[in-house]
Motif scaffolding. Structure first.
Motif, short mmCIF file in Angstrom:
data_model
loop_
_atom_site.label_atom_id
_atom_site.label_comp_id
_atom_site.label_asym_id
_atom_site.label_seq_id
_atom_site.Cartn_x
_atom_site.Cartn_y
_atom_site.Cartn_z
N GLU A 6 -12.42 13.65 -8.36
CA GLU A 6 -11.07 13.65 -8.92
C GLU A 6 -10.38 12.31 -8.73
O GLU A 6 -9.64 11.85 -9.61
CB GLU A 6 -10.24 14.76 -8.27
N ILE A 17 -10.97 9.75 -11.51
CA ILE A 17 -10.48 10.02 -12.85
C ILE A 17 -9.11 9.38 -13.01
O ILE A 17 -8.18 9.69 -12.28
CB ILE A 17 -10.40 11.54 -13.11
N LYS A 18 -8.98 8.46 -13.95
CA LYS A 18 -7.71 7.76 -14.15
C LYS A 18 -7.08 8.19 -15.46
O LYS A 18 -7.78 8.47 -16.42
CB LYS A 18 -7.93 6.24 -14.19
N GLU A 19 -5.77 8.26 -15.44
CA GLU A 19 -5.07 8.52 -16.69
C GLU A 19 -5.23 7.33 -17.62
O GLU A 19 -5.26 6.18 -17.19
CB GLU A 19 -3.59 8.77 -16.41
N ARG A 20 -5.32 7.60 -18.90
CA ARG A 20 -5.43 6.55 -19.90
C ARG A 20 -4.18 5.70 -19.91
O ARG A 20 -3.07 6.22 -19.85
CB ARG A 20 -5.65 7.18 -21.28
N PHE A 21 -4.35 4.41 -19.91
CA PHE A 21 -3.21 3.50 -20.00
C PHE A 21 -3.51 2.48 -21.10
O PHE A 21 -4.66 2.25 -21.46
CB PHE A 21 -2.93 2.80 -18.66
N SER A 22 -2.46 1.90 -21.63
CA SER A 22 -2.65 0.92 -22.70
C SER A 22 -2.94 -0.45 -22.08
O SER A 22 -2.46 -0.79 -20.99
CB SER A 22 -1.40 0.85 -23.58
N ASP A 59 0.81 -1.23 -20.86
CA ASP A 59 1.00 -0.99 -19.43
C ASP A 59 0.32 -2.08 -18.60
O ASP A 59 0.83 -2.48 -17.55
CB ASP A 59 0.38 0.36 -19.03
N LYS A 91 -3.59 0.44 -9.20
CA LYS A 91 -2.24 0.17 -8.74
C LYS A 91 -2.30 -0.63 -7.44
O LYS A 91 -3.19 -0.44 -6.61
CB LYS A 91 -1.48 1.48 -8.49
#
Length: 277
Positions: free
Chosen positions: A3, A6-11, A92, A117
């Motif tokens: 988990e 798993i990264k959230e999609r970013f622009s 982003d 981050k």
């Protein structure tokens, strides 16, 4: 996949600085046509180029998501135009590079996959001679030949140890990223980070002209608490040769003094950046 991986999609976008060198800019833009991970935007930070550069950029509009940020030519004002490009960007995460840096096909993917981050990425480059730079064609970029040691040697590029950046083996690149003694600083030709962090330090210091303004930018990101990650063997661009008429002793000395002050006082926000504090 765990988990935590798993990264959230970013622009993701790329900011390319340019000034009156459409031939080299074209070769660089070819590289973004063939990326395995497509960018959401290409922001051209144009420090006052003539009409020929605009025409070149316009010719790519149906192939790349381009924004052309331009201001009048007032001498070397790269920090100022980069701040304008930073404000025009909407992604982003942003990669910063130059008009003379052709990206390998996995360039954007490497920056994207390693974005975290609390850090910024320092990539690598390989300098070609002027003779080799002149020979690069779109087919060479599309096929990836220009990133091959065999192609470079066939075109009379002198051998140096720095060619090991082009070995192309993931295990070797990871090893060399770890053992290299080069500092993972913010390199203007190949570095990336979160746009929010760049805004938090007020962008580039517009008191600085040629010579170290990129490094000072990275030093303030570090003062903000970010960790710099060395990817010079994984995130690769081929550097096209050129002269530097804007490099002066006075500019270099002034910038060194500003950088010393940034380090000594641990400055985070430059007073002469996006906002004038």
């Amino acid at each position: 996949m765990s988990e935590e991986n798993i990264k959230e999609r970013f622009s993701i976008g790329v900011v390319i600085s340019t000034y009156n060198n459409p031939r080299w800019l074209e070769k660089t833009l070819w590289g973004y046509l063939y990326q395995t991970h497509k960018v959401d935007e290409v922001v051209i930070a144009d420090d006052g180029s003539r009409e020929e550069t605009k025409q070149l950029i316009d010719s790519f509009r149906d192939r790349l998501p381009i924004k052309h940020v331009w201001h009048e030519d007032r001498g070397f004002q790269k920090s100022e135009i980069l701040n304008k490009a930073l404000m025009a960007a909407e992604s982003d995460y942003l990669i910063f590079t130059d008009q003379d840096c052709i990206p390998r096909k996995d360039f954007v993917a490497v920056h994207y996959d390693n974005a975290r981050k609390g850090q910024f990425i320092s990539g690598g480059y390989f300098k070609m001679t002027m003779e080799v730079s002149e020979t690069v064609t779109q087919d060479d970029v599309e096929r990836g030949d220009v990133f091959k040691i065999s192609w470079l040697r066939a075109h009379k590029q002198p051998w140096t140890f720095k060619m090991t950046k082009l070995v192309g083996k993931e295990w070797f690149a990871k090893l060399m990223n770890t053992v290299t003694t080069a500092k993972s600083s913010w390199n203007g030709c190949n570095a990336s980070g979160w746009r929010a962090d760049m805004l938090a330090i007020n962008g580039y210091n517009e008191d600085m002209h040629y010579g170290g303004q990129d490094r000072e930018f990275g030093e303030r990101l570090s003062n903000l608490g970010l960790k710099s990650i060395q990817m010079r063997y994984s995130a690769i661009v081929m550097h096209l040769d050129h002269k530097r008429p804007y490099k002066t002793k006075e500019s270099m000395e002034r910038n060194r003094a500003i950088r010393r002050e940034t380090r000594r006082k641990k400055i985070i926000k430059t007073p002469n950046g996006i906002e004038k504090l």
